[in-house]
Design an enzyme around this catalytic site. Structure first.
Site, mmCIF file in Angstrom:
data_model
loop_
_atom_site.group_PDB
_atom_site.id
_atom_site.type_symbol
_atom_site.label_atom_id
_atom_site.label_comp_id
_atom_site.label_asym_id
_atom_site.label_seq_id
_atom_site.Cartn_x
_atom_site.Cartn_y
_atom_site.Cartn_z
ATOM 1 N N HIS A 62 0.814 -1.214 0.000
ATOM 2 C CA HIS A 62 0.000 0.000 0.000
ATOM 3 C C HIS A 62 0.847 1.263 0.000
ATOM 4 O O HIS A 62 1.964 1.291 0.536
ATOM 5 C CB HIS A 62 -0.908 0.020 1.234
ATOM 6 C CG HIS A 62 -1.811 -1.162 1.314
ATOM 7 N ND1 HIS A 62 -2.341 -1.628 2.495
ATOM 8 C CD2 HIS A 62 -2.276 -1.995 0.351
ATOM 9 C CE1 HIS A 62 -3.089 -2.692 2.251
ATOM 10 N NE2 HIS A 62 -3.065 -2.937 0.950
ATOM 11 N N HIS A 118 4.385 -0.330 0.716
ATOM 12 C CA HIS A 118 4.762 -1.133 1.890
ATOM 13 C C HIS A 118 3.785 -2.268 2.105
ATOM 14 O O HIS A 118 2.568 -2.126 1.868
ATOM 15 C CB HIS A 118 4.791 -0.240 3.138
ATOM 16 C CG HIS A 118 5.002 -1.013 4.396
ATOM 17 N ND1 HIS A 118 4.030 -1.134 5.357
ATOM 18 C CD2 HIS A 118 6.041 -1.772 4.813
ATOM 19 C CE1 HIS A 118 4.476 -1.900 6.343
ATOM 20 N NE2 HIS A 118 5.700 -2.292 6.036
ATOM 21 N N TYR A 131 3.112 0.882 13.877
ATOM 22 C CA TYR A 131 3.891 1.837 13.081
ATOM 23 C C TYR A 131 3.402 3.266 13.245
ATOM 24 O O TYR A 131 2.235 3.492 13.539
ATOM 25 C CB TYR A 131 3.944 1.447 11.605
ATOM 26 C CG TYR A 131 2.647 1.158 10.909
ATOM 27 C CD1 TYR A 131 1.886 0.047 11.241
ATOM 28 C CD2 TYR A 131 2.198 1.968 9.877
ATOM 29 C CE1 TYR A 131 0.702 -0.248 10.584
ATOM 30 C CE2 TYR A 131 1.019 1.682 9.204
ATOM 31 C CZ TYR A 131 0.292 0.564 9.564
ATOM 32 O OH TYR A 131 -0.876 0.282 8.897
HETATM 33 C C1 LIG Z 1 -4.463 2.059 7.234
HETATM 34 C C2 LIG Z 1 -5.687 2.500 8.003
HETATM 35 C C3 LIG Z 1 -6.863 1.777 7.974
HETATM 36 N N1 LIG Z 1 -7.947 2.203 8.686
HETATM 37 C C4 LIG Z 1 -9.161 1.393 8.652
HETATM 38 C C5 LIG Z 1 -9.744 1.206 7.263
HETATM 39 C C6 LIG Z 1 -10.349 -0.176 7.306
HETATM 40 O O1 LIG Z 1 -11.679 -0.103 7.802
HETATM 41 C C7 LIG Z 1 -9.496 -0.919 8.317
HETATM 42 C C8 LIG Z 1 -8.481 -1.844 7.677
HETATM 43 O O2 LIG Z 1 -7.791 -1.089 6.693
HETATM 44 P P1 LIG Z 1 -6.830 -1.836 5.677
HETATM 45 O O3 LIG Z 1 -7.464 -3.103 5.199
HETATM 46 O O4 LIG Z 1 -6.407 -0.822 4.649
HETATM 47 O O5 LIG Z 1 -5.610 -2.178 6.629
HETATM 48 P P2 LIG Z 1 -4.192 -2.763 6.148
HETATM 49 O O6 LIG Z 1 -4.373 -3.739 5.036
HETATM 50 O O7 LIG Z 1 -3.475 -3.157 7.363
HETATM 51 O O8 LIG Z 1 -3.498 -1.477 5.544
HETATM 52 C C9 LIG Z 1 -2.163 -1.113 5.890
HETATM 53 O O9 LIG Z 1 -1.354 -2.058 5.267
HETATM 54 C C10 LIG Z 1 -0.036 -1.724 4.934
HETATM 55 C C11 LIG Z 1 0.869 -2.695 5.642
HETATM 56 C C12 LIG Z 1 0.395 -0.336 5.152
HETATM 57 O O10 LIG Z 1 1.577 -0.030 5.119
HETATM 58 C C13 LIG Z 1 -0.585 0.719 5.337
HETATM 59 O O11 LIG Z 1 -0.250 1.454 6.495
HETATM 60 C C14 LIG Z 1 -1.989 0.299 5.423
HETATM 61 O O12 LIG Z 1 -2.526 0.436 4.118
HETATM 62 O O13 LIG Z 1 -8.810 0.085 9.088
HETATM 63 C C15 LIG Z 1 -7.918 3.350 9.443
HETATM 64 O O14 LIG Z 1 -8.915 3.722 10.070
HETATM 65 N N2 LIG Z 1 -6.778 4.096 9.480
HETATM 66 C C16 LIG Z 1 -5.650 3.713 8.797
HETATM 67 O O15 LIG Z 1 -4.610 4.411 8.873
#
Ligand SMILES: Cc1cn([C@H]2C[C@H](O)[C@@H](COP(=O)(O)OP(=O)(O)O[C@H]3O[C@H](C)C(=O)[C@H](O)[C@H]3O)O2)c(=O)[nH]c1=O
Length: 181
Positions: A62, A118, A131
Site C-alpha cells: 500500500h 509497503h 507503526y
Molecule cells: C491504514 C488504516 C486503515 N484504517 C481502517 C480502514 C479499514 O476499515 C481498516 C483496515 O484497513 P486496511 O485493510 O487498509 O488495513 P491494512 O491492510 O493493514 O493497511 C495497511 O497495510 C499496509 C501494511 C500499510 O503499510 C498501510 O499502512 C496500510 O494500508 O482500518 C484506518 O482507520 N486508518 C488507517 O490508517
C-alpha cells in the site's frame, strides 16, 4: 540505537538499545531527539497504527499517492517479512524492493520514507504490527501495488497462497501503477 542503510539507502533498519535485567528488558521504541541525531532525518509523526494478523496473512503493498506517508514500522508480537518497494520514478532504484524480517525478538524497526509501497507477510502464528506515520490516513488517495507482480519478483517466503484482503487481491502492476515523481 544503531541505524543501518539497506540496499536502497533511504530505507533504514533501526535497532534500539535494549536494557535487559533479571525482570526482563526496557528500550525506548522512539525518541525524537535520538532519532533525528542518528538518522539525520527531521520528520514529524502524526499517527500511530496497530494491526494484528494471523500466519500467512499478507497486507499490502500500500501507499498513498497524495498525502504520502513516511512509516516507522516494528513488530511487538511474532515475526513478519516486511517489504518496501521504491516507487520514485526519478530514483535509480525505482521498482526495486527490500525485504527484512521484523520480530518481537529482534526488535528491529524499518524506516520507510515517502515514495515507497509497503506490505508484510506474517511468518508466526500471529503478529502485532505497530507503526508511526508522517501523514494521516487518506483512503481516497490509497493505492495498492500487486504483491506478486512478476516485474517486482518479491521473494516472499510463502509456503502456500497468502491470505489477502479483497483489495489486495486486485492490486495494480508496477507498469500500470501511479508512482511518485
Ligand atoms: C491504514 C488504516 C486503515 N484504517 C481502517 C480502514 C479499514 O476499515 C481498516 C483496515 O484497513 P486496511 O485493510 O487498509 O488495513 P491494512 O491492510 O493493514 O493497511 C495497511 O497495510 C499496509 C501494511 C500499510 O503499510 C498501510 O499502512 C496500510 O494500508 O482500518 C484506518 O482507520 N486508518 C488507517 O490508517
Amino acid at each position: 540505537m544503531r541505524v543501518t542503510p539497506t540496499e536502497i539507502p533511504d530505507l533504514l533498519v533501526i535497532e534500539p538499545q535494549v536494557f535487559g535485567d533479571e525482570r526482563g528488558y526496557f528500550y525506548e521504541s522512539y525518541n525524537e531527539k535520538a532519532w533525528r541525531e542518528k538518522t539525520g532525518i527531521i520528520e514529524h509523526f502524526v499517527q500511530d497504527n496497530h494491526s494484528r494478523s494471523a500466519k500467512n496473512i499478507l497486507r499490502g503493498l500500500h501507499y498513498q499517492i497524495q498525502q504520502p506517508q513516511g512509516k516507522l514500522v516494528r513488530v511487538v508480537v511474532g515475526e513478519v517479512f516486511d517489504v518496501a518497494v521504491d516507487l520514485r520514478k526519478s530514483s535509480p532504484t525505482f521498482g526495486q524492493w527490500v525485504g527484512t524480517n521484523l520480530s518481537a525478538e529482534n526488535k528491529r524497526q524499518l524506516w520507510i520514507p515517502v515514495g515507497f509501497a509497503h506490505g508484510f507477510l506474517v511468518l508466526s502464528e500471529y503478529a502485532e504490527f505497530l507503526y508511526k506515520t508522517t501523514n494521516y490516513y487518506a483512503p481516497q488517495h490509497e493505492r495498492t501495488l500487486l504483491w506478486n507482480d512478476p516485474d517486482l519478483a518479491i521473494a516472499w517466503p510463502i509456503q502456500s497462497e497468502p491470505i489477502l484482503s479483497a483489495k489486495d487481491k486486485v492490486g495494480t502492476r508496477l507498469q500500470d501503477a501511479e508512482v511518485y515523481i
